[in-house]
Enzyme design. Structure first.
Site, PDB file in Angstrom:
ATOM      1  N   HIS A 307       0.857  -1.188   0.000  1.00  0.00           N
ATOM      2  CA  HIS A 307       0.000   0.000   0.000  1.00  0.00           C
ATOM      3  C   HIS A 307       0.892   1.236   0.000  1.00  0.00           C
ATOM      4  CE1 HIS A 307      -3.191   2.825   1.083  1.00  0.00           C
ATOM      5  NE2 HIS A 307      -4.011   1.892   0.684  1.00  0.00           N
ATOM      6  N   ASP A 365      -7.989  -5.236  -0.092  1.00  0.00           N
ATOM      7  CA  ASP A 365      -8.465  -6.113  -1.178  1.00  0.00           C
ATOM      8  C   ASP A 365      -8.103  -7.578  -0.984  1.00  0.00           C
ATOM      9  OD1 ASP A 365      -7.675  -3.331  -3.135  1.00  0.00           O
ATOM     10  OD2 ASP A 365      -9.695  -4.147  -2.888  1.00  0.00           O
TER      11      ASP A 365
END
Ligand code: SDX
Length: 430
Positions: A307, A365
Site C-alpha cells: 500500500h 483487497d
C-alpha cells in the site's frame, strides 16, 4: 493556515521563504504554490508520494500506525456499530446524524433508488458478457443525460441532489449490470428494504419466487461498504477531484472515478486476488508464487499486498480477516479452502525478508473477495462492490472541493525530456 517558515535558496542567488502548515494531525506541509513564480523551478514527485493535493476534513490515515478515521471516528468503531447510511451521512455532512436526520436521509436515498426506465435500454447495448465495470462506467457517465434538473454545479442544492442520486442509484445500476451479465430480468428497488438488503434483493431475487436477503449476508455487505467508503486522496478519489476541478458534471466525475478504480493496482485488486488464489490453488505452490512476486524480471505481484500509505497493517484488512471466518462458518460456504490458502499465503509472506523490508502487508483487497464469493457475488462484481461503497467518498470529496473557495482547475506541470526545437522535414526528404 500557516504558522512556520522554511527558507529556500536556489540558483542565481534566488531565495524565498516557504510557509509550513500543520493540519489537525499528520505531517506538516510546505506551501510551494509560489515556488515557480519566485524561484523558476517546479517540484518533481511521480505518483505524488510526498505531495498533498488539497486540504480535506473527511478522512485521516496514519500509515505508520495503521489508523483510519472517517471525520475523526476510528474505522473499527464505525465498522462495529454503524449502518452504511449512517457513515454516508457522516462523510457527507461531517457529523453522525441524529435519529431524525438519519431517518430523513434514509427516506431521501430510498426516494432516488430507481433509475430512468429508458436507461434500461442502455444495458442492452452491452454484450451479455461485458465486464460489469465497463457497464458501470458507461451507465453512470450517461446519467447527466437524464438529470438536467440538478446539473448546476454552482448551486449547492443541485450538488446535494446529485450526491444523493449517485449514492442511491449505484446499487440499482450495479445490480442491473449483474442481471444483464447473467441474463436475468432486472429487479426493481424496494422501499421496504434498507440500503444493503435492497441491493442484495436486486442482485439475487427473481420474478419467479419469493426471495428474502439473508440477514447475515446483509450485515457483511454493510460492513464491507463501510470499510470501502472512503480513503482520502487515493487514485480514484483524486481522479474525481481533478475531473471536478474542470467543473465537469458530477455524474461524469463519478464515472471517471469508477474507471480509475477498475485498475488492478487499485480497486481491481480484489478481483485479481481471487484469480491469484485460484491460480495458486494449493499451499504447496505458495513458495513458487512468493518467489515470482520477488523476481524483478517477473511482472507478477502478490495482489492484495502492499500500500502506498499503510506501512503497517491496513486496519480494514484486519477487520475483514476476522469477519471472514464468521461469514464462511455461518454461510456454510464452500470457500474455506480459499480462506485457508489466503491465511497461509499471508503467514509465509509476513515471514519473508522481502515483504518485511518493504513493509508489504495485506491491504483491504486481500480478503474482501473471499467474503463476496461466500455471499454468491462473482469475481467480476468485486470491484463494482468497491465502487458502490466508494461513491460515498467520491461525492463527499467532490462536494468538499466544490465548496472550497481556493478550488481551481488542477493542472500539473512536467519535466520535458523530448526533442529540442527543430524544423519540419518535407515528406520527400525524410
Ligand atoms: C487500493 O491509495 C489507496 O488508499 C488505495 C486503497 C483505497 O482504499 O482507495 O487502499 C485501495 O488500491 C489498495 C491497493 C490494491 N492494490 C494491490 O493490492 C496491487 C498490489 N500492490 C501493488 O501493486 C502496490 O503495492 C501498490 C500499487 C498498492 C502500491 O504501490 P507503490 O506505493 O507505488 O509501491 P511500489 O510499487 O513502489 O513498491 C515498493 C516496492 C517495490 O520493490 P522495490 O522496487 O523497492 O524493490 O515494493 C514492491 C515493489 O516491487 N511491491 C511489491 C508489491 N507491492 C509493492 N512486490 C510484490 N508484490 C506486491 N504486491
Amino acid at each position: 493556515m500557516f504558522d512556520k517558515i522554511m527558507k529556500l535558496s536556489g540558483a542565481e542567488g534566488r531565495s524565498m521563504e516557504l510557509k509550513l502548515h500543520k493540519g489537525t494531525v499528520g505531517p506538516e506541509v510546505v506551501d510551494i504554490s509560489s515556488l515557480y513564480r519566485e524561484m523558476g523551478v517546479f517540484t518533481y514527485d511521480p505518483g505524488f508520494v510526498s505531495t498533498a493535493s488539497c486540504q480535506s476534513a473527511i478522512t485521516y490515515i496514519d500509515g505508520d500506525k495503521g489508523e483510519l478515521w472517517y471525520r475523526g471516528y476510528p474505522i473499527e468503531q464505525l465498522a462495529e456499530r454503524a449502518s452504511f447510511l449512517d457513515v454516508a451521512y457522516l462523510l457527507l455532512y461531517g457529523d453522525l446524524p441524529q435519529q431524525s436526520q438519519l431517518a430523513e436521509f434514509e427516506r431521501i436515498i430510498r426516494y432516488h433508488t430507481m433509475i430512468n426506465e429508458t436507461l434500461k435500454n442502455f444495458f442492452n447495448g452491452f454484450h451479455y458478457d461485458a465486464h460489469p465495470m465497463a457497464v458501470m462506467v458507461g451507465v453512470v457517465g450517461s446519467l447527466s443525460a437524464f438529470y438536467h434538473d440538478s446539473l448546476d454545479i454552482h448551486d449547492p442544492r443541485h450538488r446535494e441532489v446529485s450526491a444523493h442520486r449517485m449514492i442511491a442509484k449505484m446499487p440499482t445500476i450495479a445490480a442491473a449490470s449483474y442481471k444483464h451479465n447473467v441474463g436475468e430480468p432486472f429487479i426493481y428497488p424496494r422501499n421496504d428494504l434498507d440500503y444493503c438488503a435492497n441491493f442484495m434483493n436486486m442482485m439475487f431475487a427473481t420474478p419467479c419466487e419469493e426471495y428474502a436477503p439473508d440477514p447475515l449476508a446483509v450485515k457483511a455487505v454493510n460492513l464491507l461498504f463501510i470499510l470501502h467508503a472512503d480513503h482520502e486522496q487515493n487514485a480514484s478519489t483524486s481522479t474525481v477531484r481533478l475531473a471536478g476541478s474542470s467543473q465537469a458534471n458530477p455524474f461524469a466525475c463519478i464515472a471517471s472515478g469508477i474507471a480509475s478504480l477498475w485498475g488492478p493496482a487499485h480497486g481491481g485488486a480484489n478481483e485479481a486476488v481471487l484469480e491469484m488464489l485460484q491460480e495458486i490453488g494449493d499451499a504447496s505452490n505458495i513458495d513458487k508464487y512468493i518467489a515470482r512476486a520477488k523476481d524483478k524480471d517477473d511482472p507478477f505481484r502478490l495482489m492484495g499486498f502492499g500500500h502506498r500509505v499503510y506501512k503497517n497493517h491496513d486496519p480494514r484488512a484486519t477487520i475483514i480477516r476476522k469477519v471472514c471466518h464468521e461469514v464462511l462458518d455461518n454461510m456454510d460456504a464452500k470457500d474455506s479452502p480459499l480462506l485457508e490458502l489466503a491465511l497461509r499465503l499471508e503467514e509465509v509472506a509476513m515471514q519473508d525478508e522481502y515483504f518485511i523490508e518493504r513493509k508489504l502487508y495485506p491491504n483491504v483487497d486481500f480478503y474482501s473477495g473471499i467474503i463476496y464469493r461466500a455471499l454468491g457475488i462473482p469475481n467480476s462484481m468485486f470491484t463494482v462492490m468497491f465502487a458502490i461503497a466508494r461513491t460515498v467518498g467520491w461525492v463527499a470529496h467532490w462536494m468538499e472541493m466544490m465548496d472550497d473557495p481556493q478550488q481551481r482547475i488542477g493542472r500539473p506541470r512536467q519535466v520535458y525530456t523530448g526533442a529540442g526545437k527543430r524544423e519540419y522535414v518535407p515528406l520527400g526528404q525524410r
